[in-house]
Design a protein around this motif. Structure first.
Motif, PDB file in Angstrom:
ATOM      1  N   LEU A  73     -23.308 -25.470  24.950  1.00 35.32           N
ATOM      2  CA  LEU A  73     -24.700 -25.824  24.711  1.00 35.32           C
ATOM      3  C   LEU A  73     -25.630 -25.067  25.655  1.00 35.32           C
ATOM      4  O   LEU A  73     -26.713 -24.640  25.268  1.00 35.32           O
ATOM      5  N   ALA A  74     -25.185 -24.856  26.884  1.00 33.50           N
ATOM      6  CA  ALA A  74     -26.000 -24.121  27.855  1.00 33.50           C
ATOM      7  C   ALA A  74     -26.222 -22.677  27.434  1.00 33.50           C
ATOM      8  O   ALA A  74     -27.208 -22.058  27.842  1.00 33.50           O
ATOM      9  N   ALA A  75     -25.320 -22.134  26.608  1.00 33.33           N
ATOM     10  CA  ALA A  75     -25.444 -20.747  26.164  1.00 33.33           C
ATOM     11  C   ALA A  75     -26.324 -20.606  24.916  1.00 33.33           C
ATOM     12  O   ALA A  75     -26.655 -19.494  24.516  1.00 33.33           O
ATOM     13  N   VAL A  76     -26.690 -21.719  24.300  1.00 37.81           N
ATOM     14  CA  VAL A  76     -27.554 -21.690  23.127  1.00 37.81           C
ATOM     15  C   VAL A  76     -28.984 -21.413  23.594  1.00 37.81           C
ATOM     16  O   VAL A  76     -29.399 -21.935  24.635  1.00 37.81           O
ATOM     17  N   PRO A  77     -29.752 -20.606  22.868  1.00 39.75           N
ATOM     18  CA  PRO A  77     -31.135 -20.335  23.282  1.00 39.75           C
ATOM     19  C   PRO A  77     -31.916 -21.639  23.492  1.00 39.75           C
ATOM     20  O   PRO A  77     -31.714 -22.613  22.760  1.00 39.75           O
ATOM     21  N   PRO A  78     -32.799 -21.665  24.489  1.00 38.83           N
ATOM     22  CA  PRO A  78     -33.469 -22.913  24.885  1.00 38.83           C
ATOM     23  C   PRO A  78     -34.184 -23.655  23.749  1.00 38.83           C
ATOM     24  O   PRO A  78     -34.090 -24.866  23.655  1.00 38.83           O
ATOM     25  N   GLN A 106     -33.547 -23.666  20.533  1.00 40.11           N
ATOM     26  CA  GLN A 106     -32.540 -24.262  19.656  1.00 40.11           C
ATOM     27  C   GLN A 106     -31.822 -25.397  20.374  1.00 40.11           C
ATOM     28  O   GLN A 106     -31.503 -26.427  19.774  1.00 40.11           O
ATOM     29  N   ARG A 107     -31.590 -25.233  21.669  1.00 37.79           N
ATOM     30  CA  ARG A 107     -30.933 -26.278  22.454  1.00 37.79           C
ATOM     31  C   ARG A 107     -31.777 -27.551  22.457  1.00 37.79           C
ATOM     32  O   ARG A 107     -31.256 -28.651  22.297  1.00 37.79           O
ATOM     33  N   VAL A 108     -33.085 -27.400  22.613  1.00 31.57           N
ATOM     34  CA  VAL A 108     -33.975 -28.562  22.605  1.00 31.57           C
ATOM     35  C   VAL A 108     -33.851 -29.316  21.283  1.00 31.57           C
ATOM     36  O   VAL A 108     -33.709 -30.537  21.261  1.00 31.57           O
ATOM     37  N   VAL A 109     -33.855 -28.577  20.175  1.00 32.02           N
ATOM     38  CA  VAL A 109     -33.750 -29.217  18.859  1.00 32.02           C
ATOM     39  C   VAL A 109     -32.404 -29.915  18.713  1.00 32.02           C
ATOM     40  O   VAL A 109     -32.331 -31.058  18.247  1.00 32.02           O
ATOM     41  N   LEU A 110     -31.319 -29.265  19.119  1.00 33.32           N
ATOM     42  CA  LEU A 110     -29.992 -29.880  19.001  1.00 33.32           C
ATOM     43  C   LEU A 110     -29.894 -31.151  19.843  1.00 33.32           C
ATOM     44  O   LEU A 110     -29.354 -32.166  19.382  1.00 33.32           O
ATOM     45  N   VAL A 111     -30.409 -31.103  21.053  1.00 27.20           N
ATOM     46  CA  VAL A 111     -30.336 -32.279  21.931  1.00 27.20           C
ATOM     47  C   VAL A 111     -31.158 -33.425  21.350  1.00 27.20           C
ATOM     48  O   VAL A 111     -30.696 -34.566  21.301  1.00 27.20           O
ATOM     49  N   LEU A 112     -32.356 -33.129  20.888  1.00 28.74           N
ATOM     50  CA  LEU A 112     -33.188 -34.191  20.327  1.00 28.74           C
ATOM     51  C   LEU A 112     -32.583 -34.760  19.044  1.00 28.74           C
ATOM     52  O   LEU A 112     -32.594 -35.964  18.819  1.00 28.74           O
ATOM     53  N   ARG A 113     -32.043 -33.893  18.195  1.00 32.30           N
ATOM     54  CA  ARG A 113     -31.495 -34.349  16.918  1.00 32.30           C
ATOM     55  C   ARG A 113     -30.180 -35.103  17.092  1.00 32.30           C
ATOM     56  O   ARG A 113     -30.006 -36.173  16.535  1.00 32.30           O
ATOM     57  N   PHE A 114     -29.247 -34.543  17.859  1.00 32.20           N
ATOM     58  CA  PHE A 114     -27.896 -35.089  17.879  1.00 32.20           C
ATOM     59  C   PHE A 114     -27.575 -35.933  19.103  1.00 32.20           C
ATOM     60  O   PHE A 114     -26.682 -36.758  19.052  1.00 32.20           O
ATOM     61  N   SER A 151     -43.323 -28.054  12.435  1.00 34.36           N
ATOM     62  CA  SER A 151     -43.022 -28.529  11.083  1.00 34.36           C
ATOM     63  C   SER A 151     -41.571 -28.981  10.976  1.00 34.36           C
ATOM     64  O   SER A 151     -40.719 -28.574  11.770  1.00 34.36           O
ATOM     65  N   THR A 152     -41.289 -29.800   9.973  1.00 36.33           N
ATOM     66  CA  THR A 152     -39.908 -30.228   9.732  1.00 36.33           C
ATOM     67  C   THR A 152     -39.048 -29.039   9.320  1.00 36.33           C
ATOM     68  O   THR A 152     -37.870 -28.990   9.652  1.00 36.33           O
ATOM     69  N   GLY A 153     -39.637 -28.094   8.614  1.00 36.50           N
ATOM     70  CA  GLY A 153     -38.889 -26.886   8.232  1.00 36.50           C
ATOM     71  C   GLY A 153     -38.435 -26.106   9.450  1.00 36.50           C
ATOM     72  O   GLY A 153     -37.326 -25.567   9.476  1.00 36.50           O
ATOM     73  N   ASN A 154     -39.289 -26.030  10.463  1.00 36.31           N
ATOM     74  CA  ASN A 154     -38.924 -25.348  11.706  1.00 36.31           C
ATOM     75  C   ASN A 154     -37.769 -26.069  12.384  1.00 36.31           C
ATOM     76  O   ASN A 154     -36.834 -25.432  12.879  1.00 36.31           O
ATOM     77  N   VAL A 155     -37.819 -27.407  12.405  1.00 32.20           N
ATOM     78  CA  VAL A 155     -36.734 -28.187  13.010  1.00 32.20           C
ATOM     79  C   VAL A 155     -35.428 -27.916  12.268  1.00 32.20           C
ATOM     80  O   VAL A 155     -34.383 -27.693  12.882  1.00 32.20           O
ATOM     81  N   LYS A 156     -35.489 -27.901  10.935  1.00 26.96           N
ATOM     82  CA  LYS A 156     -34.277 -27.669  10.135  1.00 26.96           C
ATOM     83  C   LYS A 156     -33.701 -26.277  10.391  1.00 26.96           C
ATOM     84  O   LYS A 156     -32.490 -26.125  10.555  1.00 26.96           O
ATOM     85  N   SER A 157     -34.564 -25.268  10.418  1.00 22.31           N
ATOM     86  CA  SER A 157     -34.048 -23.910  10.638  1.00 22.31           C
ATOM     87  C   SER A 157     -33.516 -23.738  12.057  1.00 22.31           C
ATOM     88  O   SER A 157     -32.475 -23.103  12.267  1.00 22.31           O
ATOM     89  N   GLN A 158     -34.206 -24.320  13.061  1.00 19.07           N
ATOM     90  CA  GLN A 158     -33.717 -24.232  14.433  1.00 19.07           C
ATOM     91  C   GLN A 158     -32.409 -24.995  14.602  1.00 19.07           C
ATOM     92  O   GLN A 158     -31.543 -24.589  15.373  1.00 19.07           O
ATOM     93  N   THR A 159     -32.255 -26.097  13.875  1.00 16.97           N
ATOM     94  CA  THR A 159     -31.006 -26.857  13.915  1.00 16.97           C
ATOM     95  C   THR A 159     -29.868 -26.007  13.361  1.00 16.97           C
ATOM     96  O   THR A 159     -28.796 -25.907  13.978  1.00 16.97           O
ATOM     97  N   ALA A 160     -30.094 -25.392  12.221  1.00 14.35           N
ATOM     98  CA  ALA A 160     -29.052 -24.561  11.604  1.00 14.35           C
ATOM     99  C   ALA A 160     -28.680 -23.387  12.512  1.00 14.35           C
ATOM    100  O   ALA A 160     -27.496 -23.114  12.745  1.00 14.35           O
ATOM    101  N   ARG A 161     -29.687 -22.714  13.050  1.00 17.51           N
ATOM    102  CA  ARG A 161     -29.423 -21.582  13.948  1.00 17.51           C
ATOM    103  C   ARG A 161     -28.731 -22.048  15.228  1.00 17.51           C
ATOM    104  O   ARG A 161     -27.833 -21.383  15.739  1.00 17.51           O
ATOM    105  N   GLY A 162     -29.171 -23.181  15.755  1.00 15.65           N
ATOM    106  CA  GLY A 162     -28.575 -23.713  16.979  1.00 15.65           C
ATOM    107  C   GLY A 162     -27.118 -24.096  16.783  1.00 15.65           C
ATOM    108  O   GLY A 162     -26.271 -23.833  17.635  1.00 15.65           O
ATOM    109  N   THR A 208     -25.095 -22.819  14.574  1.00 12.25           N
ATOM    110  CA  THR A 208     -24.347 -21.560  14.439  1.00 12.25           C
ATOM    111  C   THR A 208     -24.087 -20.950  15.811  1.00 12.25           C
ATOM    112  O   THR A 208     -22.962 -20.526  16.111  1.00 12.25           O
ATOM    113  N   ALA A 209     -25.109 -20.931  16.665  1.00  8.80           N
ATOM    114  CA  ALA A 209     -24.947 -20.381  18.018  1.00  8.80           C
ATOM    115  C   ALA A 209     -23.958 -21.219  18.827  1.00  8.80           C
ATOM    116  O   ALA A 209     -23.130 -20.671  19.567  1.00  8.80           O
TER     117      ALA A 209
END
Length: 174
Positions: free
Chosen positions: A113-118, A120-128, A144-155, A157-158
């Motif tokens: 998680l520390a290696a994920v871009p900041p 995307q990391r913020v979105v993953l931590v808040l979501r999961f 936007s919710t679309g931004n959260v969804k795309s950052q979640t998917a990218r995060g 993957t990373a």
């Protein structure tokens, strides 16, 4: 601040501090930096409490403050200063030492998680971790919710790229 407001602030902070510390730790990857981010957040919260307490969702407001404090901390000059090449991780008392143990898995996931871009990391931590919905996460981050969804998917993957292959197969088997 009135005594009643001060008491309300203390009650709120008492109930939310551990969750904020864990969230900040997942964002920063370092207990000391996490404590600094939480302390900065709670200090700002104290100053703004008379206004914040009237918010529709005080928890989301405080999470936004925490994320902003994390981002501000990353922008400061001291962020890049390291006294050690890595933070020593204490081994929990009585924790088994096998590679498949939960403690070892947690360390592996935190390192990945520390290696994920900041962002995307913020979105993953808040979501999961903080278990916020897409909409709540968007509210906390002011996007936007679309931004959260795309950052979640990218995060995700990373994060998967950072995890060892055997950790991925164990996660799929569970």
């Amino acid at each position: 601040m009135h005594a009643a407001q001060r008491h309300e602030y203390v009650e709120f902070v008492t109930g939310v501090t551990e969750k904020l510390r864990r969230t900040a730790y997942l964002l920063t990857g370092d207990r000391h930096r996490a404590d600094d981010v939480v302390q900065q957040t709670l200090t700002q919260l104290f100053v703004k409490w008379p206004r914040v307490r009237q918010a529709d969702n005080v928890g989301a407001y405080v999470h936004r403050m925490l994320v902003n404090a994390f981002k501000q901390e990353r922008r400061s000059r001291w962020w890049g200063v390291q006294l050690f090449d890595r933070t020593p991780e204490p081994v929990p008392r009585g924790a088994p030492s096998g590679p498949g143990d939960a403690a070892a898995d947690a360390v592996t996931v935190r390192a990945a998680l520390a290696a994920v871009p900041p962002g995307q990391r913020v979105v993953l931590v808040l979501r999961f971790y903080a278990d916020l919905s897409v909409e709540q996460t968007a509210e906390v981050l002011g996007c936007s919710t679309g931004n959260v969804k795309s950052q979640t998917a990218r995060g995700l993957t990373a994060l998967r790229r950072q995890l060892p292959q055997d950790a991925e197969s164990k996660g799929a088997a569970r």
